[in-house]
Design an enzyme around this catalytic site. Structure first.
Site, PDB file in Angstrom:
ATOM      1  N   LYS A   1      59.118  47.524  36.814  1.00 44.31           N
ATOM      2  CA  LYS A   1      58.866  47.440  35.518  1.00 44.31           C
ATOM      3  C   LYS A   1      58.703  48.958  35.074  1.00 44.31           C
ATOM      4  O   LYS A   1      59.369  49.136  33.735  1.00 44.31           O
ATOM      5  CB  LYS A   1      57.351  46.957  35.447  1.00 44.31           C
ATOM      6  CG  LYS A   1      57.490  45.429  35.804  1.00 44.31           C
ATOM      7  CD  LYS A   1      56.104  44.776  35.718  1.00 44.31           C
ATOM      8  CE  LYS A   1      56.345  43.327  35.879  1.00 44.31           C
ATOM      9  NZ  LYS A   1      55.197  42.402  36.092  1.00 44.31           N
TER      10      LYS A   1
ATOM     11  N   GLN B   1      48.777  43.383  36.907  1.00 52.67           N
ATOM     12  CA  GLN B   1      49.631  42.744  37.889  1.00 52.67           C
ATOM     13  C   GLN B   1      48.919  41.854  38.528  1.00 52.67           C
ATOM     14  O   GLN B   1      47.965  41.866  39.191  1.00 52.67           O
ATOM     15  CB  GLN B   1      50.502  43.873  38.890  1.00 52.67           C
ATOM     16  CG  GLN B   1      51.370  43.012  39.847  1.00 52.67           C
ATOM     17  CD  GLN B   1      52.662  42.537  38.935  1.00 52.67           C
ATOM     18  OE1 GLN B   1      53.271  43.204  38.086  1.00 52.67           O
ATOM     19  NE2 GLN B   1      52.953  41.292  39.382  1.00 52.67           N
TER      20      GLN B   1
ATOM     21  N   ASP C   1      51.924  40.217  28.451  1.00 53.63           N
ATOM     22  CA  ASP C   1      52.262  39.421  29.512  1.00 53.63           C
ATOM     23  C   ASP C   1      52.158  37.799  28.644  1.00 53.63           C
ATOM     24  O   ASP C   1      52.772  36.943  29.190  1.00 53.63           O
ATOM     25  CB  ASP C   1      51.400  39.241  30.497  1.00 53.63           C
ATOM     26  CG  ASP C   1      51.920  39.441  31.896  1.00 53.63           C
ATOM     27  OD1 ASP C   1      53.283  39.556  31.986  1.00 53.63           O
ATOM     28  OD2 ASP C   1      51.341  40.017  32.706  1.00 53.63           O
TER      29      ASP C   1
END
Ligand code: NAP
Length: 300
Positions: free
Chosen positions: A71, A115, A138
């Site tokens: 990422k 994460q 997200d």
């Protein structure tokens, strides 16, 4: 090449095998990243600012470390400001929450991603709820989940967003299509269902307690599989001329394989994503898109 419209350029990212189309997610993601890079350049020129993505990584989970590194690499490649904040496995939940509160107030941070999975002593819901919904790249915050289900604009979870782009590269108008989503996770299955519903599909969501899974799948013009069982979906589960999207990433002795038996399913499908090289690359590209969109919302 500058892309006028993401769906238009996708036609260059499709491989044909006989009459069946292998949907090239790797190329599609590369095209999208190029478009996003141009957008970042324009934003920088116009506002003398660049969007920033901050990823919080807790612990030593090996796949998470690889995902986070990828990422960061992709974010930097398109010119975003990118930062990883790492904490040891034993970190106090309060320290992570305080950091999120700090990032929420930081104008240089457009997107915050924690994460997952988190260590067991950390309450994942509490952490997600603490992220400012406007910076929730997200799309997991309850406010954003609600916005998606009521058809309002909000950050859309990255993997289902990528799946929809791939589906629409084959079939731009999904209205009235019968879609079946296999898997009902908050991460994949549920938001995918919602996205397809918003496109006016008639959607069935199937899961581990669904009876006659094969019969359900056989009704699908669009079949999205996000289960985590290698080759669960066989060729004779696939309706002729359907679009099959395989979200599964399963590590096996033979390498990474999907939830769909690609060799069998490709005999029936009109178009199908391979694993790897299908949905996977789209997830990060859509994360970058969500970060840029969050930046744009913050400056209007
Ligand atoms: P998950 O949270 O474990 O959910 C799996 C879903 O599959 C559940 O809804 C479960 O049903 C259902 N299921 C399990 N066994 C089944 C069976 N035999 N028949 C029908 N349904 C069954 O998984 P996830 O996070 O959604 O991930 C799914 C897969 O996608 C994994 O392989 C993961 O690695 C992959 N993934 C890929 C990407 C990408 O970028 N390509 C991103 C995220 C995840 P119940 O709800 O009834 O238990």
């Amino acid at each position: 090449m500058v892309c006028r419209n993401v769906y238009e350029t996708l036609y260059s990212a499709i491989n044909f095998l006989d009459n069946m189309i292998i949907i090239n997610g790797k190329q599609t993601a590369a095209d999208l990243r190029l478009k996003l890079k141009n957008e970042v350049d324009n934003l920088k020129f116009k506002f003398s600012k660049i969007p920033g993505l901050t990823v919080i990584l807790v612990g030593e989970d090996a796949p998470s470390k690889i995902y986070v590194k990828n990422k960061e690499k992709s974010a930097k490649e398109i010119g975003l400001k990118s930062e990883i904040i790492k904490y040891p496995n034993t970190i106090d939940e309060k320290i992570v929450l305080n950091k999120i509160h700090e990032l929420n107030k930081d104008d240089s941070v457009s997107g915050i991603l924690v994460q997952l999975p988190l260590p067991k002593h950390i309450n994942t819901k509490k952490i997600i709820d603490a992220i400012n919904p406007d910076k929730d790249v997200d799309g997991f915050h309850p406010k954003n989940v609600g916005n998606l289900s009521s058809g309002h604009e909000s950050p859309v979870p990255c993997t289902p967003q990528g799946c929809l782009i791939l589906i629409k590269s084959i079939e731009p108008n999904l209205s009235g299509k019968k879609a079946v989503v296999l898997g009902r996770s908050n991460l994949n299955g549920k938001p995918m269902t919602q996205l397809l519903l918003n496109e006016n599909c008639t959607v069935t969501i199937a899961h581990s307690k669904t009876k006659n899974l094969k019969e359900e799948c056989l009704k699908a013009d669009i079949l999205v599989v996000a289960v985590g069982i290698p080759k669960l979906v066989k060729g004779d589960w696939v309706k002729k001329d359907s679009i099959v999207i395989d979200v599964g990433i399963n590590k096996t002795e033979k390498g990474i394989i999907g939830d769909v038996d690609f060799a069998q399913a490709s005999k029936f499908a009109k178009a199908i994503t391979p694993v790897p090289g299908g949905v996977g690359p789209m997830t990060i590209a859509c994360l970058l898109k969500n970060t840029i969109d969050s930046f744009k919302r913050s400056i209007v």
